[in-house]
Design a protein around this motif. Structure first.
Motif, PDB file in Angstrom:
ATOM      1  N   ALA A   1      -9.720   1.964   2.283  1.00 10.82           N
ATOM      2  CA  ALA A   1     -10.176   0.979   1.285  1.00 10.82           C
ATOM      3  C   ALA A   1     -11.151   0.000   1.912  1.00 10.82           C
ATOM      4  O   ALA A   1     -12.200  -0.323   1.336  1.00 10.82           O
ATOM      5  CB  ALA A   1      -8.975   0.226   0.698  1.00 10.82           C
TER       6      ALA A   1
ATOM      7  N   ILE B   1      -1.905   3.604  -1.504  1.00  9.92           N
ATOM      8  CA  ILE B   1      -3.256   3.177  -1.133  1.00  9.92           C
ATOM      9  C   ILE B   1      -3.413   3.272   0.380  1.00  9.92           C
ATOM     10  O   ILE B   1      -2.520   2.863   1.130  1.00  9.92           O
ATOM     11  CB  ILE B   1      -3.495   1.712  -1.581  1.00  9.92           C
TER      12      ILE B   1
ATOM     13  N   THR C   1      -7.345  -1.679  -5.237  1.00 19.37           N
ATOM     14  CA  THR C   1      -7.792  -1.179  -3.930  1.00 19.37           C
ATOM     15  C   THR C   1      -8.840  -2.109  -3.332  1.00 19.37           C
ATOM     16  O   THR C   1      -8.855  -2.369  -2.121  1.00 19.37           O
ATOM     17  CB  THR C   1      -8.363   0.244  -4.084  1.00 19.37           C
ATOM     18  N   ASP C   2      -9.703  -2.631  -4.182  1.00 14.70           N
ATOM     19  CA  ASP C   2     -10.747  -3.547  -3.734  1.00 14.70           C
ATOM     20  C   ASP C   2     -10.145  -4.854  -3.194  1.00 14.70           C
ATOM     21  O   ASP C   2     -10.601  -5.382  -2.175  1.00 14.70           O
ATOM     22  CB  ASP C   2     -11.668  -3.848  -4.927  1.00 14.70           C
TER      23      ASP C   2
ATOM     24  N   ALA D   1      -8.654  -4.287   0.187  1.00 10.66           N
ATOM     25  CA  ALA D   1      -9.707  -4.281   1.208  1.00 10.66           C
ATOM     26  C   ALA D   1     -10.095  -5.703   1.593  1.00 10.66           C
ATOM     27  O   ALA D   1     -10.274  -6.015   2.778  1.00 10.66           O
ATOM     28  CB  ALA D   1     -10.925  -3.506   0.695  1.00 10.66           C
TER      29      ALA D   1
ATOM     30  N   CYS E   1       0.828  -1.212   0.000  1.00  9.86           N
ATOM     31  CA  CYS E   1       0.000   0.000   0.000  1.00  9.86           C
ATOM     32  C   CYS E   1       0.860   1.259   0.000  1.00  9.86           C
ATOM     33  O   CYS E   1       0.537   2.244  -0.675  1.00  9.86           O
ATOM     34  CB  CYS E   1      -0.937  -0.005   1.207  1.00  9.86           C
TER      35      CYS E   1
END
Lengths: 119, 119, 119, 119
Positions: free
Chosen positions: A92, A87, B68-69, B72, A82
């Motif tokens: 997120a 990110i 990004t997903d 997460a 990240c």
């Protein structure tokens, strides 16, 4: 307390890699591979266990240490990944939970609902 | 700000699973498998890219969203795994960095040092 | 019969990649990443299943197809990886079984012996 | 020659597990986890390598042995998984190549075509 702050952990990891001039290795591609390798090392601890045995892994000090150590490795590579790509992992995840709460409304009943392969 | 707090994200994930009565699925074994599956989905985005292409994934909005997903998802399963076993992931990582700083002293020179398979 | 020969499958896979000029993508590194991604896609089918449910996956035609398809993907990348590096996978496995038979002698009794993390 | 036959390797693996009464561990779920863990161990060898370095791993005898050994482990779990579920891995792959040849016609030109995430 501040020691346990995500941003500060990320800074410590970045400093650690910089001091050893490891940036050339830390491409997003390599870090995503390392992340997946560490996640597999965590899975390896559980691969032959029954569901019940897997729930009791923290009862044995040696196994508890190993599990905690692999959790640290997974988080370390996730935070470095990240950091390299800019990110914010917590943002997120917050955004993903928002989306999931909209996509998967709470069912009426209290029974176990079938678990989706990925939510 | 508080929304981005790790403990609060963990609580939201636990509430989400509880509301759907998913606890029977969320054994440590299953969560470690799910974590490794999500880490692989992140790796999948990078598998055919050159190092240079991998460094530029955030330039394309669609790919940036996908990356990004997946971040997460990885964090979601890591936090749920830790919640189920009572592990503090940030404390685990802080302790690991402490150990690594002791084990891998900073080299004298500034050249790239050979990257260890796992530190 | 000849269609099911490993060497011939390897040739078909190589021809397939060559006809699409995919060799630049097929570095050993990328193929090992793709192999691990496909193995995770197979695992994904099983991640929330109980041991009993996992033993019955072939009873449902749709799941049986998905499992068989992922097996094919794993084998495809394993054979391509071996072709690129000149490894004979069957000889590698025969040699490994020989070593394991020497390292892990058959126990006297007939009870279940504790499963090793990796043999 | 017969030693290198897939069916015979599968029989040797099954006999090996039976002699140690490991069947209770060898659920399809556990074997798919073990397969993905072994695939990650293979990836680990490559995670920090450049594409060029990855192409030269067989030049070093020690690394060549490690790579070959991980290939054997991946194939061992794939064959055991298939034995438990009654899947013929070579037939599965032959059918998959047939489908891919129909789905991805050879392009006219000779240039490198963009590699699909998964074919």
């Amino acid at each position: 307390m501040t020691e346990l702050d995500v941003a500060q952990l990320q800074r410590r990891l970045t400093d650690f890699a910089e001091a050893r001039a490891w940036e050339p290795y830390h491409t997003p591609k390599n870090l995503s591979a390392a992340l997946s390798v560490e996640a597999s090392e965590l899975l390896e601890i559980f691969q032959w266990l029954t569901p019940e045995q897997s729930a009791a892994v923290m009862d044995d000090a040696g196994t508890a240490f190993r599990v905690t150590d692999e959790v640290a490795d997974v988080l370390a590579y996730l935070l470095q990944f990240c950091a390299v790509l800019g990110i914010d992992p917590l943002a997120a995840l917050a955004a993903k939970i928002d989306r999931n709460e909209a996509r998967f409304p709470v069912p009426e009943g209290a029974e176990v609902t079938e678990r989706h392969s990925s939510e």
